[in-house]
Design a protein around this motif. Sequence first.
Motif, mmCIF file in Angstrom:
data_model
loop_
_atom_site.group_PDB
_atom_site.id
_atom_site.type_symbol
_atom_site.label_atom_id
_atom_site.label_comp_id
_atom_site.label_asym_id
_atom_site.label_seq_id
_atom_site.Cartn_x
_atom_site.Cartn_y
_atom_site.Cartn_z
ATOM 1 N N MET A 132 0.828 -1.209 0.000
ATOM 2 C CA MET A 132 0.000 0.000 0.000
ATOM 3 C C MET A 132 0.864 1.261 0.000
ATOM 4 S SD MET A 132 -2.983 -1.180 2.664
ATOM 5 C CE MET A 132 -3.824 0.387 2.655
ATOM 6 N N ARG A 133 2.061 1.180 0.620
ATOM 7 C CA ARG A 133 2.949 2.346 0.697
ATOM 8 C C ARG A 133 3.918 2.428 -0.475
ATOM 9 N NH1 ARG A 133 6.409 1.983 4.844
ATOM 10 N NH2 ARG A 133 6.092 -0.243 5.091
ATOM 11 N N GLY A 134 3.826 1.467 -1.416
ATOM 12 C CA GLY A 134 4.712 1.493 -2.569
ATOM 13 C C GLY A 134 6.061 0.868 -2.316
ATOM 14 N N VAL A 135 6.187 0.162 -1.187
ATOM 15 C CA VAL A 135 7.421 -0.549 -0.859
ATOM 16 C C VAL A 135 7.279 -1.981 -1.371
ATOM 17 C CG1 VAL A 135 8.873 -1.381 1.034
ATOM 18 C CG2 VAL A 135 7.773 0.872 1.185
ATOM 19 N N GLU A 136 8.325 -2.500 -2.005
ATOM 20 C CA GLU A 136 8.273 -3.866 -2.528
ATOM 21 C C GLU A 136 7.974 -4.839 -1.387
ATOM 22 O OE1 GLU A 136 8.189 -6.619 -5.455
ATOM 23 O OE2 GLU A 136 8.621 -4.499 -5.800
ATOM 24 N N PRO A 137 6.821 -5.553 -1.471
ATOM 25 C CA PRO A 137 6.474 -6.454 -0.372
ATOM 26 C C PRO A 137 7.288 -7.741 -0.406
ATOM 27 C CG PRO A 137 4.804 -6.553 -2.071
ATOM 28 C CD PRO A 137 5.795 -5.509 -2.503
ATOM 29 N N ASN A 138 7.360 -8.405 0.736
ATOM 30 C CA ASN A 138 8.009 -9.712 0.837
ATOM 31 C C ASN A 138 7.285 -10.677 -0.107
ATOM 32 O OD1 ASN A 138 8.843 -12.274 1.493
ATOM 33 N ND2 ASN A 138 8.615 -12.011 3.702
ATOM 34 N N PRO A 139 7.979 -11.207 -1.136
ATOM 35 C CA PRO A 139 7.299 -12.070 -2.115
ATOM 36 C C PRO A 139 6.837 -13.393 -1.529
ATOM 37 C CG PRO A 139 9.661 -12.010 -2.528
ATOM 38 C CD PRO A 139 9.384 -11.010 -1.441
ATOM 39 N N ASP A 140 7.357 -13.773 -0.373
ATOM 40 C CA ASP A 140 6.877 -14.997 0.269
ATOM 41 C C ASP A 140 5.545 -14.766 0.978
ATOM 42 O OD1 ASP A 140 9.092 -16.431 -0.568
ATOM 43 O OD2 ASP A 140 10.246 -15.895 1.216
ATOM 44 N N ALA A 141 5.203 -13.504 1.250
ATOM 45 C CA ALA A 141 3.989 -13.200 2.001
ATOM 46 C C ALA A 141 2.872 -12.671 1.122
ATOM 47 C CB ALA A 141 4.299 -12.171 3.095
ATOM 48 N N LEU A 142 3.217 -12.080 -0.023
ATOM 49 C CA LEU A 142 2.195 -11.461 -0.865
ATOM 50 C C LEU A 142 2.631 -11.511 -2.320
ATOM 51 C CD1 LEU A 142 0.138 -8.396 -0.022
ATOM 52 C CD2 LEU A 142 1.298 -8.424 -2.203
ATOM 53 N N LYS A 143 1.709 -11.938 -3.200
ATOM 54 C CA LYS A 143 1.978 -11.976 -4.642
ATOM 55 C C LYS A 143 1.055 -10.988 -5.324
ATOM 56 C CE LYS A 143 4.510 -15.822 -4.290
ATOM 57 N NZ LYS A 143 5.942 -15.842 -4.424
ATOM 58 N N HIS A 144 1.556 -10.325 -6.369
ATOM 59 C CA HIS A 144 0.755 -9.338 -7.087
ATOM 60 C C HIS A 144 1.097 -9.403 -8.567
ATOM 61 C CE1 HIS A 144 0.043 -5.112 -8.576
ATOM 62 N NE2 HIS A 144 -1.138 -5.438 -8.117
ATOM 63 N N TRP A 145 0.040 -9.475 -9.403
ATOM 64 C CA TRP A 145 0.239 -9.460 -10.853
ATOM 65 C C TRP A 145 -0.778 -8.510 -11.471
ATOM 66 C CZ3 TRP A 145 -0.406 -14.131 -8.157
ATOM 67 C CH2 TRP A 145 0.740 -14.911 -8.039
ATOM 68 N N GLN A 146 -0.488 -8.031 -12.666
ATOM 69 C CA GLN A 146 -1.421 -7.200 -13.423
ATOM 70 C C GLN A 146 -1.575 -7.788 -14.811
ATOM 71 O OE1 GLN A 146 0.656 -3.330 -12.970
ATOM 72 N NE2 GLN A 146 -1.272 -2.639 -12.045
ATOM 73 N N GLY A 147 -2.806 -7.711 -15.351
ATOM 74 C CA GLY A 147 -3.032 -8.208 -16.697
ATOM 75 C C GLY A 147 -4.437 -7.908 -17.181
ATOM 76 N N ARG A 148 -4.696 -8.250 -18.445
ATOM 77 C CA ARG A 148 -5.996 -7.972 -19.057
ATOM 78 C C ARG A 148 -6.944 -9.165 -19.000
ATOM 79 N NH1 ARG A 148 -2.341 -4.770 -21.425
ATOM 80 N NH2 ARG A 148 -3.002 -2.662 -21.926
ATOM 81 N N GLU A 149 -6.387 -10.380 -18.933
ATOM 82 C CA GLU A 149 -7.212 -11.579 -18.878
ATOM 83 C C GLU A 149 -6.659 -12.503 -17.793
ATOM 84 O OE1 GLU A 149 -8.769 -13.176 -22.575
ATOM 85 O OE2 GLU A 149 -8.141 -15.168 -21.906
ATOM 86 N N ILE A 150 -7.510 -12.777 -16.787
ATOM 87 C CA ILE A 150 -7.075 -13.513 -15.609
ATOM 88 C C ILE A 150 -7.926 -14.773 -15.460
ATOM 89 C CG2 ILE A 150 -6.672 -13.366 -13.110
ATOM 90 C CD1 ILE A 150 -5.285 -11.080 -14.640
ATOM 91 N N HIS A 151 -7.304 -15.910 -15.310
ATOM 92 C CA HIS A 151 -8.010 -17.152 -14.978
ATOM 93 C C HIS A 151 -7.436 -17.663 -13.669
ATOM 94 C CE1 HIS A 151 -8.926 -21.486 -14.975
ATOM 95 N NE2 HIS A 151 -10.061 -21.068 -15.487
#
Length: 125
Positions: free
Chosen positions: A66-85
Amino acid sequence: MAHYRITVDGVVHETDGKNCLIDNAGNLGMPGISASPLTSVNDGLLDVTVVRDNSISSLIAISDQMRGVEPNPDALKHWQGREIHIASDPPQGIQGDGEVWGFTPIMVKVLPGVLPIMTLPTDRP
Ligand SMILES: [Mg+2]
């Protein structure tokens, strides 16, 4: 805990997680507070976030994102895209922009220009 198989614009990601969120606007109901600085209502992209669990490290990762700091990838995953399954084992509830959309498996895609929206200037009383 569930095992998620998430396909974002044809790229498959697999991860374990407690919660999965798909959103477009990222608005958390408070002005200036967003799920991620990357999230935008007008970028043509959906955001997918998987929170690993309910631990303190996951809460810190959410705060970092939320603050724009790179989160711990073991605790939170984030992706962006146009088509999600999204598929999961076992099936999981899915929320989108704060609403319950259903259960996995689910397919969500951007449909540009389908919904006309009128906005007012933010400085209007
Ligand atoms: Mg967006």
